[in-house]
Design a protein around this motif. Sequence first.
Motif, PDB file in Angstrom:
ATOM      1  N   GLU A   1      11.231  -7.006 -12.549  1.00 52.20           N
ATOM      2  CA  GLU A   1      11.035  -5.564 -12.234  1.00 52.20           C
ATOM      3  C   GLU A   1       9.632  -5.531 -11.929  1.00 52.20           C
ATOM      4  OE1 GLU A   1      12.852  -6.331 -15.075  1.00 52.20           O
ATOM      5  OE2 GLU A   1      14.752  -5.674 -14.080  1.00 52.20           O
ATOM      6  N   VAL A   2       8.546  -6.373 -12.504  1.00 54.35           N
ATOM      7  CA  VAL A   2       7.234  -6.207 -12.405  1.00 54.35           C
ATOM      8  C   VAL A   2       6.984  -6.967 -10.985  1.00 54.35           C
ATOM      9  CG1 VAL A   2       5.173  -7.347 -13.118  1.00 54.35           C
ATOM     10  CG2 VAL A   2       6.636  -6.308 -14.717  1.00 54.35           C
ATOM     11  N   GLN A   3       7.695  -7.972 -10.605  1.00 50.99           N
ATOM     12  CA  GLN A   3       7.685  -8.635  -9.512  1.00 50.99           C
ATOM     13  C   GLN A   3       8.259  -7.641  -8.302  1.00 50.99           C
ATOM     14  OE1 GLN A   3      10.308 -11.909  -8.982  1.00 50.99           O
ATOM     15  NE2 GLN A   3      10.323 -12.076  -6.644  1.00 50.99           N
ATOM     16  N   ALA A   4       9.257  -6.757  -8.503  1.00 51.64           N
ATOM     17  CA  ALA A   4       9.725  -5.952  -7.423  1.00 51.64           C
ATOM     18  C   ALA A   4       8.642  -5.144  -7.127  1.00 51.64           C
ATOM     19  CB  ALA A   4      10.986  -5.473  -7.753  1.00 51.64           C
ATOM     20  N   ALA A   5       7.919  -4.353  -8.030  1.00 50.76           N
ATOM     21  CA  ALA A   5       6.779  -3.558  -8.115  1.00 50.76           C
ATOM     22  C   ALA A   5       5.733  -4.064  -7.214  1.00 50.76           C
ATOM     23  CB  ALA A   5       6.666  -2.862  -9.504  1.00 50.76           C
ATOM     24  N   LEU A   6       5.453  -5.289  -7.629  1.00 44.92           N
ATOM     25  CA  LEU A   6       4.283  -5.913  -6.953  1.00 44.92           C
ATOM     26  C   LEU A   6       4.456  -6.144  -5.402  1.00 44.92           C
ATOM     27  CD1 LEU A   6       1.350  -7.148  -6.979  1.00 44.92           C
ATOM     28  CD2 LEU A   6       2.189  -9.070  -7.575  1.00 44.92           C
ATOM     29  N   GLN A   7       5.903  -6.594  -5.230  1.00 44.89           N
ATOM     30  CA  GLN A   7       6.162  -6.907  -3.761  1.00 44.89           C
ATOM     31  C   GLN A   7       6.335  -5.740  -3.076  1.00 44.89           C
ATOM     32  OE1 GLN A   7       8.526 -11.047  -4.601  1.00 44.89           O
ATOM     33  NE2 GLN A   7       9.610  -9.288  -3.934  1.00 44.89           N
ATOM     34  N   LYS A   8       6.616  -4.407  -3.591  1.00 46.65           N
ATOM     35  CA  LYS A   8       6.586  -3.303  -3.160  1.00 46.65           C
ATOM     36  C   LYS A   8       5.305  -3.010  -2.400  1.00 46.65           C
ATOM     37  CE  LYS A   8       8.058   1.533  -3.344  1.00 46.65           C
ATOM     38  NZ  LYS A   8       8.728   2.367  -4.306  1.00 46.65           N
ATOM     39  N   PHE A   9       4.345  -2.814  -3.421  1.00 46.80           N
ATOM     40  CA  PHE A   9       3.163  -2.652  -3.047  1.00 46.80           C
ATOM     41  C   PHE A   9       2.435  -3.229  -2.073  1.00 46.80           C
ATOM     42  CE2 PHE A   9      -1.299  -1.123  -3.796  1.00 46.80           C
ATOM     43  CZ  PHE A   9      -1.947  -1.996  -3.788  1.00 46.80           C
ATOM     44  N   LEU A  10       2.386  -4.680  -2.059  1.00 47.40           N
ATOM     45  CA  LEU A  10       1.947  -5.567  -1.136  1.00 47.40           C
ATOM     46  C   LEU A  10       2.812  -5.182  -0.150  1.00 47.40           C
ATOM     47  CD1 LEU A  10       1.536  -8.752  -3.399  1.00 47.40           C
ATOM     48  CD2 LEU A  10      -0.300  -7.253  -2.743  1.00 47.40           C
ATOM     49  N   ALA A  11       3.782  -4.983   0.166  1.00 46.77           N
ATOM     50  CA  ALA A  11       4.489  -4.840   1.358  1.00 46.77           C
ATOM     51  C   ALA A  11       3.998  -3.395   2.277  1.00 46.77           C
ATOM     52  CB  ALA A  11       6.145  -4.528   1.096  1.00 46.77           C
ATOM     53  N   VAL A  12       3.855  -2.504   1.347  1.00 46.54           N
ATOM     54  CA  VAL A  12       3.160  -1.159   1.824  1.00 46.54           C
ATOM     55  C   VAL A  12       1.760  -1.538   2.638  1.00 46.54           C
ATOM     56  CG1 VAL A  12       2.665   1.229   1.602  1.00 46.54           C
ATOM     57  CG2 VAL A  12       4.466   0.291   0.280  1.00 46.54           C
ATOM     58  N   VAL A  13       1.024  -2.277   1.625  1.00 46.60           N
ATOM     59  CA  VAL A  13      -0.376  -2.672   2.165  1.00 46.60           C
ATOM     60  C   VAL A  13      -0.240  -3.415   3.540  1.00 46.60           C
ATOM     61  CG1 VAL A  13      -2.073  -4.214   1.752  1.00 46.60           C
ATOM     62  CG2 VAL A  13      -1.536  -2.690   0.297  1.00 46.60           C
ATOM     63  N   VAL A  14       0.596  -4.477   3.491  1.00 51.00           N
ATOM     64  CA  VAL A  14       0.930  -5.145   4.767  1.00 51.00           C
ATOM     65  C   VAL A  14       1.203  -4.413   6.015  1.00 51.00           C
ATOM     66  CG1 VAL A  14       2.619  -7.077   5.657  1.00 51.00           C
ATOM     67  CG2 VAL A  14       1.576  -7.286   3.583  1.00 51.00           C
ATOM     68  N   SER A  15       2.258  -3.581   5.558  1.00 47.87           N
ATOM     69  CA  SER A  15       2.716  -2.502   6.598  1.00 47.87           C
ATOM     70  C   SER A  15       1.579  -1.513   7.319  1.00 47.87           C
ATOM     71  CB  SER A  15       3.720  -1.582   6.085  1.00 47.87           C
ATOM     72  OG  SER A  15       3.803  -0.451   7.134  1.00 47.87           O
ATOM     73  N   ALA A  16       0.477  -1.234   6.124  1.00 46.53           N
ATOM     74  CA  ALA A  16      -0.575  -0.497   6.607  1.00 46.53           C
ATOM     75  C   ALA A  16      -1.609  -1.285   7.474  1.00 46.53           C
ATOM     76  CB  ALA A  16      -1.299   0.091   5.529  1.00 46.53           C
ATOM     77  N   LEU A  17      -1.618  -2.548   7.352  1.00 46.29           N
ATOM     78  CA  LEU A  17      -2.675  -3.546   7.855  1.00 46.29           C
ATOM     79  C   LEU A  17      -2.052  -3.591   9.252  1.00 46.29           C
ATOM     80  CD1 LEU A  17      -3.922  -6.420   5.479  1.00 46.29           C
ATOM     81  CD2 LEU A  17      -5.413  -4.794   7.073  1.00 46.29           C
ATOM     82  N   GLY A  18      -0.657  -3.569   9.416  1.00 48.39           N
ATOM     83  CA  GLY A  18      -0.306  -3.837  10.651  1.00 48.39           C
ATOM     84  C   GLY A  18       0.104  -2.656  11.900  1.00 48.39           C
ATOM     85  N   ARG A  19      -0.419  -1.412  11.175  1.00 49.00           N
ATOM     86  CA  ARG A  19       0.046  -0.402  11.780  1.00 49.00           C
ATOM     87  C   ARG A  19      -0.764   0.024  13.146  1.00 49.00           C
ATOM     88  NH1 ARG A  19       1.064   4.799  11.419  1.00 49.00           N
ATOM     89  NH2 ARG A  19       3.214   5.147  10.509  1.00 49.00           N
ATOM     90  N   GLN A  20      -2.017  -0.517  13.069  1.00 46.69           N
ATOM     91  CA  GLN A  20      -2.937  -0.285  14.302  1.00 46.69           C
ATOM     92  C   GLN A  20      -2.971  -1.242  15.439  1.00 46.69           C
ATOM     93  OE1 GLN A  20      -4.244   2.686  14.112  1.00 46.69           O
ATOM     94  NE2 GLN A  20      -3.519   3.190  11.936  1.00 46.69           N
ATOM     95  N   TYR A  21      -1.871  -2.349  15.144  1.00 48.25           N
ATOM     96  CA  TYR A  21      -1.662  -3.125  16.371  1.00 48.25           C
ATOM     97  C   TYR A  21      -1.010  -2.467  17.268  1.00 48.25           C
ATOM     98  CZ  TYR A  21      -2.937  -7.171  13.709  1.00 48.25           C
ATOM     99  OH  TYR A  21      -3.520  -8.360  12.847  1.00 48.25           O
ATOM    100  N   HIS A  22      -1.488  -2.944  18.627  1.00 55.73           N
ATOM    101  CA  HIS A  22      -0.474  -2.390  20.008  1.00 55.73           C
ATOM    102  C   HIS A  22      -0.644  -3.171  21.067  1.00 55.73           C
ATOM    103  CE1 HIS A  22      -4.275  -1.235  22.235  1.00 55.73           C
ATOM    104  NE2 HIS A  22      -4.673  -0.975  20.928  1.00 55.73           N
TER     105      HIS A  22
END
Lengths: 141, 147
Positions: free
Chosen positions: B126-147
């Motif tokens: 469960e802890v792993q899933a929470a950390l992975q979710k957080f990191l996935a959202v960060v990763v998504s935010a970091l990829g957002r301004q690519y075009h």
Amino acid sequence: MLSKKEKELIADIWESLTPVAEDIGADALLRMFASYPGTKTYFSHLDISPRSAHLLSHGKKIVLAIAEGAQDIGQLTVTLAPLQTLHAYQLRIDPTNFKLFSHCMLVALACHMGEDFTPVAHAAMDKYLSAFAAVLSEKYR
Amino acid sequence: MVQWTDFERATIQDIFSKMDYETVGPAALSRCLVVYPWTQRYFGNFGNLYNAAAIMGNPLVAKHGQTILYSLERGVKNMDNLKDTYAKLSVLHSEKLRVDPDNFKLLTDCLTIVVAAQMGKTFTGEVQAALQKFLAVVVSALGRQYH
């Protein structure tokens, strides 16, 4: 590509894990179910709650197969032939799930081995599990 | 917007509050450069990356690992607005650094493994899933301004 040293390292690690195959296998599966709920769809016929008999026996099966492959990585296609057929024609698990499971196996190893799961061991293990997954899906099409 | 459960919020705060950024950051980045050697393409001016030992001992890698982790801390403090938190960094990674966003996941996978090795049994599924979710959202935010 696995170097000779890496193959030896992998064989050693898996041999040392055979006594706790059940625990490592069940741990990896549980992690996968928690992080990737879609993977649970393949297990509707089993009780996959923590410490259940099904989970432990299934985890053990998987780890023992991985450990067996590790003893002679050059012969993976031969060693895994029956499992290839099983996964291709009966289980038909989408191969993207092998990546998810491999990742969770690496996490399980990290938790179990702590500092001993060095970057070099991690790299070798990741390569081995990728090769294992690739061989496993060879008969799919 | 991302919905966080109480458990996920508490878990992320807990993990990062107990984390030693000075060791975890360097460990995660150097592990990434060892396990996924093609990521070294972005670090041509970091000096000696010839083998695992060189990478693990490289001071520039260590320093950058810390920088990354302090940046993650900003995300931990702004979990409800990760998109804006990382907008500028996203532009930087896209326009200036030209990093393939697929690489972000490689780094966060290595960070997960480093945290797992440190936390051992307390790093539950469960802890792993929470950390992975957080990191996935960060990763998504970091990829957002690519075009």
